[in-house]
Design a protein around this motif. Structure first.
Motif, PDB file in Angstrom:
ATOM      1  N   VAL A  40      26.552  48.750  42.696  1.00 38.75           N
ATOM      2  CA  VAL A  40      26.404  47.791  41.610  1.00 38.75           C
ATOM      3  C   VAL A  40      27.034  46.449  41.991  1.00 38.75           C
ATOM      4  O   VAL A  40      26.442  45.395  41.785  1.00 38.75           O
ATOM      5  CB  VAL A  40      27.034  48.327  40.313  1.00 38.75           C
ATOM      6  CG1 VAL A  40      26.994  47.274  39.207  1.00 38.75           C
ATOM      7  CG2 VAL A  40      26.333  49.605  39.862  1.00 38.75           C
ATOM      8  N   SER A  41      28.248  46.483  42.550  1.00 41.91           N
ATOM      9  CA  SER A  41      28.914  45.251  42.950  1.00 41.91           C
ATOM     10  C   SER A  41      29.983  45.562  43.983  1.00 41.91           C
ATOM     11  O   SER A  41      30.449  46.705  44.097  1.00 41.91           O
ATOM     12  CB  SER A  41      29.552  44.547  41.751  1.00 41.91           C
ATOM     13  OG  SER A  41      30.618  45.312  41.221  1.00 41.91           O
ATOM     14  N   ALA A  42      30.357  44.552  44.735  1.00 40.39           N
ATOM     15  CA  ALA A  42      31.423  44.661  45.730  1.00 40.39           C
ATOM     16  C   ALA A  42      32.289  43.410  45.633  1.00 40.39           C
ATOM     17  O   ALA A  42      31.773  42.294  45.636  1.00 40.39           O
ATOM     18  CB  ALA A  42      30.850  44.803  47.135  1.00 40.39           C
ATOM     19  N   GLU A  43      33.582  43.599  45.535  1.00 38.25           N
ATOM     20  CA  GLU A  43      34.525  42.498  45.390  1.00 38.25           C
ATOM     21  C   GLU A  43      35.608  42.611  46.462  1.00 38.25           C
ATOM     22  O   GLU A  43      36.255  43.660  46.584  1.00 38.25           O
ATOM     23  CB  GLU A  43      35.165  42.542  44.002  1.00 38.25           C
ATOM     24  CG  GLU A  43      36.259  41.523  43.777  1.00 38.25           C
ATOM     25  CD  GLU A  43      37.002  41.745  42.469  1.00 38.25           C
ATOM     26  OE1 GLU A  43      37.938  40.968  42.190  1.00 38.25           O
ATOM     27  OE2 GLU A  43      36.651  42.688  41.735  1.00 38.25           O
ATOM     28  N   LYS A  44      35.781  41.542  47.247  1.00 40.64           N
ATOM     29  CA  LYS A  44      36.874  41.549  48.214  1.00 40.64           C
ATOM     30  C   LYS A  44      38.197  41.411  47.469  1.00 40.64           C
ATOM     31  O   LYS A  44      38.379  40.493  46.664  1.00 40.64           O
ATOM     32  CB  LYS A  44      36.721  40.413  49.223  1.00 40.64           C
ATOM     33  CG  LYS A  44      37.817  40.432  50.295  1.00 40.64           C
ATOM     34  CD  LYS A  44      37.742  39.246  51.235  1.00 40.64           C
ATOM     35  CE  LYS A  44      36.580  39.376  52.200  1.00 40.64           C
ATOM     36  NZ  LYS A  44      36.617  38.320  53.242  1.00 40.64           N
ATOM     37  N   LEU A  45      39.119  42.331  47.739  1.00 35.39           N
ATOM     38  CA  LEU A  45      40.398  42.339  47.042  1.00 35.39           C
ATOM     39  C   LEU A  45      41.501  41.633  47.821  1.00 35.39           C
ATOM     40  O   LEU A  45      42.250  40.831  47.264  1.00 35.39           O
ATOM     41  CB  LEU A  45      40.824  43.785  46.750  1.00 35.39           C
ATOM     42  CG  LEU A  45      39.898  44.602  45.859  1.00 35.39           C
ATOM     43  CD1 LEU A  45      40.410  46.028  45.727  1.00 35.39           C
ATOM     44  CD2 LEU A  45      39.776  43.957  44.471  1.00 35.39           C
ATOM     45  N   TYR A  46      41.609  41.938  49.111  1.00 36.08           N
ATOM     46  CA  TYR A  46      42.658  41.340  49.926  1.00 36.08           C
ATOM     47  C   TYR A  46      42.379  41.611  51.390  1.00 36.08           C
ATOM     48  O   TYR A  46      41.611  42.509  51.740  1.00 36.08           O
ATOM     49  CB  TYR A  46      44.049  41.870  49.550  1.00 36.08           C
ATOM     50  CG  TYR A  46      44.161  43.378  49.470  1.00 36.08           C
ATOM     51  CD1 TYR A  46      44.422  44.156  50.595  1.00 36.08           C
ATOM     52  CD2 TYR A  46      43.993  44.028  48.251  1.00 36.08           C
ATOM     53  CE1 TYR A  46      44.529  45.529  50.515  1.00 36.08           C
ATOM     54  CE2 TYR A  46      44.085  45.412  48.153  1.00 36.08           C
ATOM     55  CZ  TYR A  46      44.358  46.158  49.294  1.00 36.08           C
ATOM     56  OH  TYR A  46      44.450  47.526  49.218  1.00 36.08           O
ATOM     57  N   THR A  47      43.008  40.806  52.225  1.00 34.36           N
ATOM     58  CA  THR A  47      42.949  40.980  53.670  1.00 34.36           C
ATOM     59  C   THR A  47      44.368  41.018  54.220  1.00 34.36           C
ATOM     60  O   THR A  47      45.192  40.166  53.875  1.00 34.36           O
ATOM     61  CB  THR A  47      42.179  39.829  54.341  1.00 34.36           C
ATOM     62  OG1 THR A  47      40.846  39.792  53.828  1.00 34.36           O
ATOM     63  CG2 THR A  47      42.128  40.023  55.853  1.00 34.36           C
ATOM     64  N   LEU A  48      44.660  42.019  55.019  1.00 33.23           N
ATOM     65  CA  LEU A  48      45.899  42.082  55.791  1.00 33.23           C
ATOM     66  C   LEU A  48      45.482  41.823  57.225  1.00 33.23           C
ATOM     67  O   LEU A  48      44.995  42.710  57.917  1.00 33.23           O
ATOM     68  CB  LEU A  48      46.567  43.450  55.626  1.00 33.23           C
ATOM     69  CG  LEU A  48      46.872  43.855  54.170  1.00 33.23           C
ATOM     70  CD1 LEU A  48      47.394  45.287  54.110  1.00 33.23           C
ATOM     71  CD2 LEU A  48      47.865  42.897  53.539  1.00 33.23           C
ATOM     72  N   ALA A  49      45.631  40.577  57.664  1.00 32.70           N
ATOM     73  CA  ALA A  49      44.914  40.090  58.829  1.00 32.70           C
ATOM     74  C   ALA A  49      45.419  40.632  60.152  1.00 32.70           C
ATOM     75  O   ALA A  49      44.681  40.620  61.143  1.00 32.70           O
ATOM     76  CB  ALA A  49      44.945  38.554  58.849  1.00 32.70           C
TER      77      ALA A  49
END
Length: 411
Positions: A40-49
């Motif tokens: 239905v949807s995809a949301e980027k939450l965070y990146t630990l680079a």
């Protein structure tokens, strides 16, 4: 089971699929007709680079960083699934990918332990107790998938706690949604799924493993199973231990209340809360499990001892289940008894667990042995997380399972 008392806690080329085993065809067609697993949807939450960033966050959550090799990026997926009655609904989950150029990734599914609030789920917390294992698997190079379960995270409605069927469908459909989304990030998920889970999630992991082995998906199959500290014999080991005072007292109260409330919603165990709960809790306890109350509110809103919570009928119902409860418990406890895993399995536990008695693990091992599989039990020893061996077993097992899954893939 788990931390309810203490932690309260899209367009890319399609990947070719293989034909499902004949016995699974009807189930596969049914899920396709209902759109199960549709993203239905995809949301980027965070990146630990960087690996260092991951190590810092895992350390803050109390988890080891000895298997970290990559930075990670985390997404919340919302997908179509079915509720406990088989009707269409949506659910959410956490999907964490390593920051690596490798296109094809091994797939790991992690099922989390008990929570009461909708936020007590992997996609709602960053590098906390329920999400740290997911991050750890991704930081070791896996595509890590973690369903929030029905009624948790962004899912509507109430959570059907310890309902293996709906935990299984939510977990399987989360894998399908992750597979649909992965190509947008430049990745493809491997067919074999390494399945793990903690406490409540240990039973959910076995349920998912059973479904994958039965061919209930056209693409995914079972690669390995590593459940941790589960209540696999909920009716035959966990409830008797709870009633006998072998669990930590407050945990006993909370699990007894959750059992009666959650199972009553699906199986109609009582007509009025006063039949099973003493005053004043008969007028308040059901509302505490509405997904909006925190663990702290649960602690304040329940008594310190079972005898203050349960009526005589309530205790008898848990001690000598009959009718709908007995039938429901047979389904819950079948995760170790009604199938024979063909993939590698390890059962993890911690001696002295104050929430999930280790009789559960021994009963599961015995049942699997009776079915022809000699499963090793890994005793994690004297582990601790904020004074809990139960919670500590999740922390201690995570690195061990990450390493084992990696070894299996290299074979």
């Amino acid at each position: 089971m788990a931390a309810v008392c203490c932690v309260l806690l899209l367009g890319a080329p399609a990947v070719a699929t293989a034909a499902a085993p004949p016995a699974a065809d009807a189930r596969v067609q049914q899920h396709e007709q209902r759109g199960r697993g549709t993203l239905v949807s995809a949301e980027k939450l965070y990146t630990l680079a960087t690996p260092q960033a991951v190590s810092t966050e895992l350390g803050a959550a109390g988890f080891d960083d000895d298997t970290v090799r990559h930075g990670v990026v985390a997404y919340r997926l919302i997908y179509r699934t079915v509720d406990a009655y088989g009707q269409p609904t949506t659910a959410s989950g956490l999907f964490v990918l390593p920051l690596t150029s490798e296109g094809r990734l091994r797939t790991v599914s992690f099922a989390h332990g008990t929570g009461s609030h909708k936020d007590d789920s992997p996609s709602m917390q960053r590098a906390r107790f329920v999400s740290a294992p997911v991050i750890a698997h991704a930081a070791a190079g896996a595509a890590a998938v973690a369903p929030d379960y029905l009624g948790m995270g962004k899912g509507p409605g109430l959570h059907p706690w310890m309902d293996i069927d709906s935990e299984t469908t939510a977990s399987l459909d989360m894998l399908r949604a992750a597979r649909a989304f992965a190509p947008r990030t430049g990745h493809v998920l491997e067919r074999e799924v390494m399945v793990t889970g903690f406490s409540q999630g240990a039973s959910a992991a076995l349920g998912l493993g059973r479904a994958l082995q039965a061919g209930e998906d056209r693409w995914f199959g079972l690669g390995a199973l590593a459940p941790v500290s589960g209540a696999y014999d909920f009716g035959g080991a966990e409830l008797p231990a709870l009633l006998a005072g072998r669990l930590e007292p407050k945990s006993s109260v909370l699990y007894a209340a959750y059992t009666l409330v959650a199972f009553n919603r699906l199986h109609h165990l009582y007509d009025s809360p006063g039949e099973v709960f003493r005053a004043p809790y008969d007028s308040t306890v059901e509302a505490l499990f509405d997904g909006a109350h925190t663990g702290e509110q649960l602690m304040r809103g329940t008594p310190g001892a079972l005898d203050e919570l349960l009526t005589e009928h309530g205790r008898t119902l848990l001690a000598q289940p009959t009718g709908p409860l007995a039938e429901a418990l047979r389904a819950t406890d079948a995760v170790c008894t009604d199938w024979t895993p063909r993939a590698p399995v390890r059962l993890y536990m911690a001696r002295g667990d104050e929430q999930a008695v280790t009789d559960n693990t021994e009963h599961c091992r015995t049942a699997l042995l009776r079915n022809g599989v000699d499963v090793p039990v890994v005793d994690l020893g004297d582990v601790d997380y904020h004074g809990s061996r139960h919670l500590g077993s999740n922390v201690a097992a995570t690195s061990s399972i990450v390493r084992w899954f990696g070894e299996l893939r290299r074979r």
